[in-house]
Write a protein that holds these residues in place. Structure first.
Motif, short mmCIF file in Angstrom:
data_model
loop_
_atom_site.label_atom_id
_atom_site.label_comp_id
_atom_site.label_asym_id
_atom_site.label_seq_id
_atom_site.Cartn_x
_atom_site.Cartn_y
_atom_site.Cartn_z
N LEU A 176 0.97 -1.05 0.05
CA LEU A 176 -0.10 0.13 0.20
C LEU A 176 0.99 1.34 0.15
N GLY A 177 0.81 1.97 -1.12
CA GLY A 177 1.48 3.21 -0.98
C GLY A 177 0.65 4.20 -0.22
N THR A 178 -0.62 4.36 -0.20
CA THR A 178 -1.53 4.97 0.56
C THR A 178 -2.80 4.20 1.07
N ALA A 179 -3.02 4.26 2.28
CA ALA A 179 -4.20 3.61 2.85
C ALA A 179 -5.28 4.63 2.71
N ASP A 180 -6.29 4.44 1.38
CA ASP A 180 -7.31 5.41 1.44
C ASP A 180 -8.35 4.98 1.98
N VAL A 181 -8.62 4.98 3.65
CA VAL A 181 -9.59 4.44 4.27
C VAL A 181 -10.98 4.97 4.03
N GLU A 182 -11.16 6.26 3.77
CA GLU A 182 -12.32 6.81 3.33
C GLU A 182 -12.84 6.10 2.24
N ALA A 183 -12.08 6.10 1.02
CA ALA A 183 -12.56 5.01 -0.03
C ALA A 183 -12.92 3.89 0.35
N MET A 184 -12.05 3.34 1.06
CA MET A 184 -12.44 1.68 1.43
C MET A 184 -13.84 1.65 2.11
N ALA A 185 -13.97 2.56 3.13
CA ALA A 185 -15.12 2.58 4.03
C ALA A 185 -16.64 2.80 3.07
N ALA A 186 -16.34 3.67 2.20
CA ALA A 186 -17.30 4.31 1.20
C ALA A 186 -17.70 3.04 0.38
N VAL A 187 -17.04 2.46 -0.01
CA VAL A 187 -17.52 1.30 -1.14
C VAL A 187 -18.00 0.21 -0.65
N VAL A 188 -17.68 -0.09 0.87
CA VAL A 188 -18.26 -1.41 1.47
C VAL A 188 -19.63 -1.26 2.03
N ARG A 189 -20.64 -2.08 1.79
CA ARG A 189 -22.07 -1.97 2.07
C ARG A 189 -22.27 -1.68 3.48
N CYS A 190 -22.67 -0.85 4.08
CA CYS A 190 -22.81 -0.45 5.59
C CYS A 190 -24.32 -0.52 5.88
N PRO A 191 -24.80 -0.97 7.09
CA PRO A 191 -26.40 -0.91 7.39
C PRO A 191 -26.62 0.63 7.80
N SER A 192 -25.46 1.53 8.22
CA SER A 192 -25.79 2.77 8.52
C SER A 192 -24.62 3.62 8.48
#
Lengths: 349, 111
Positions: A176-192
């Motif tokens: 990982l050059g950059t851990a883009d956690v915002e994008a990672m969390a955005a694309v995963v289905r979340c119930p809320s």
């Protein structure tokens, strides 16, 4: 030495078997993720030596583990908004977000025998010697966290997975050059959205990128060059660069790519599963998971668990009217005990 | 792969290969009644961070899939002919099995 084969070792000493190096450079996502499947066929047939592929994606995309269910895992509206393709890989593990900051290595080797990689299809320790050595050469206190993560101070900087395809084994991963956690969390289905925030915070704790670890991080091209040198020195094979075979390009174009672009492949139907209180499990790091649990008569809960232990929990939804969704569950209470029992049972299953 | 009386073929993984991949957590198998050519990928298994895809060793019609793999794959024993078989099929008479790889050949004593 296992199975009568020599262990991997640095060049010069050099009893390592011969291998081919395919340095594909920047690739469109399907090629970056799936060209190895075409190579696997050639390797399995003995048309080419065991092969190391180096490449990196030229744009962001999302990859599903082979057995994952797209409708359970992905936030389709967000994928569309960000114009992210989805590639279902043939290897294991969970949903991943990939982008051009990451550099991939993919080892493809014959299932029988596998010279240089003596432990069979899950021989991560030998396969990861080179990326681990590179991180150490950067001065980073990296180590292998079994079975297949490379971590720096407990935070994952490299995820890896394995597969057996067409009688060849694949061990694939990336730095990982950059851990883009915002994008990672955005694309995963979340119930809320509350859970998404919770997930992003967990990912920020669990993941790191070289840009966080180094004052002067290498560019992806430089990282790829350094990775190549590390595999030449510490990898399982003595490498000889070569282009893809024409048959590999043909097979990728006419067999691999159409399969991956087929919605029936991307959206494979769910496989039958035994009934479980755990409706979804998302690994965030090591043995740490975010779980969505349904406790009969009590409702749904988001739980952060490590092994069989509940670390924190939030109520998600009906049927209880006493505690509104989003409320933390306090340790020691009856609901906590219910969750603890469910999680313990799930972890021990 | 094991040919049984009545020419039914049972497909399973060698015990050596099962030992290499460890505890299985996911299984996807073929649909009973479906016909498949030799070489088609019919079964996938997942253990931690690894997925194996296994090709059909012989042309034939799938008669039965071991549904215990769906219920609790980790609870299966390692014998590919008793608890841990994958699927059974009725081969085409003219078909010849492919040998080698992680799919078991042979069978239990007496077969």
């Amino acid at each position: 030495m296992k199975n009568g084969r020599p262990p991997a070792g640095p060049a010069g000493s050099d009893s390592r078997p011969f291998g081919r190096l395919l340095d594909l450079g920047p690739c469109e996502p399907f090629r970056a993720q799936a060209f190895a499947e075409s190579v696997a066929v050639s390797v399995a047939r003995g048309e080419t030596p065991d092969t190391l592929i180096l490449c990196r994606p030229d744009r962001p995309y999302v990859s599903l583990g082979f057995h994952q269910v797209s409708s359970e895992e992905l936030e389709f509206a967000e994928l569309k908004r960000r114009d992210l393709p989805v590639v279902r890989r043939v290897t294991g593990g969970g949903t991943t977000f990939l982008d051009p900051s990451q550099v991939f290595y993919q080892l493809v080797y014959r299932a029988q025998p596998a010279p240089g990689l003596s432990g069979g299809p899950t021989d991560f320790a030998e396969a990861l010697r080179a990326p681990l050595a590179l991180l150490e050469a950067f001065g980073l206190p990296a180590r292998l966290r079994p079975p297949s993560d490379l971590v720096i101070a407990g935070r994952k900087v490299s995820g890896n997975a394995g597969g057996t395809w067409e009688d060849a084994h694949l061990l694939v991963g990336g730095l990982l050059g950059t851990a883009d956690v915002e994008a990672m969390a955005a694309v995963v289905r979340c119930p809320s959205e509350g859970f998404r925030t919770f997930l992003e915070e967990e990912m920020a704790r669990a993941l790191t990128g070289l840009d966080q670890e180094l004052p002067d991080p290498p560019s992806p091209a430089e990282l790829s060059r350094r990775l190549r040198a590390a595999f030449e020195k510490f990898g399982p094979w003595t490498l000889a660069p070569g282009p893809p075979l024409p048959a590999e390009e043909e097979r990728f174009l006419h067999e691999v790519l159409p399969r991956h672009r087929d919605p029936a492949w991307v959206h494979l139907p769910p496989i039958p599963r035994a009934p479980s209180a755990v409706r979804r499990a998302l690994r965030v790091a090591g043995a740490r998971h975010c779980l969505l649990l349904e406790v009969p008569g009590s409702g749904e809960y988001f739980v952060l668990a490590e092994g069989g232990k509940v670390l924190s929990a939030f109520r998600a939804g009906p049927p209880s009217s006493e505690a509104p969704p989003g409320e933390p569950v306090l340790p020691g209470g009856p609901a906590w005990e219910d969750l603890q029992g469910t999680v313990r049972s799930w972890a021990g299953a | 792969m094991c040919r049984e009386p009545g020419q039914t073929v049972t497909v399973g993984l060698t015990q050596e290969f099962q030992a290499q991949v460890g505890r299985v957590t996911r299984f996807r198998g073929p649909t009973p009644g479906s016909f498949h050519r030799q070489g088609e990928s019919l079964v996938s298994l997942e253990s931690e961070k690894w997925v194996g895809h296994f090709s059909n060793p012989i042309d034939g019609t799938v008669l039965e899939v071991n549904e215990a793999w769906y219920r609790d794959p980790s609870a299966l024993g390692s014998c590919p002919w008793r608890e841990a078989w994958l699927y059974r099929l009725l081969p085409l008479e003219s078909s010849t099995a492919r040998s080698g790889g992680p799919l078991s050949e042979g069978g239990p004593p007496g077969v």
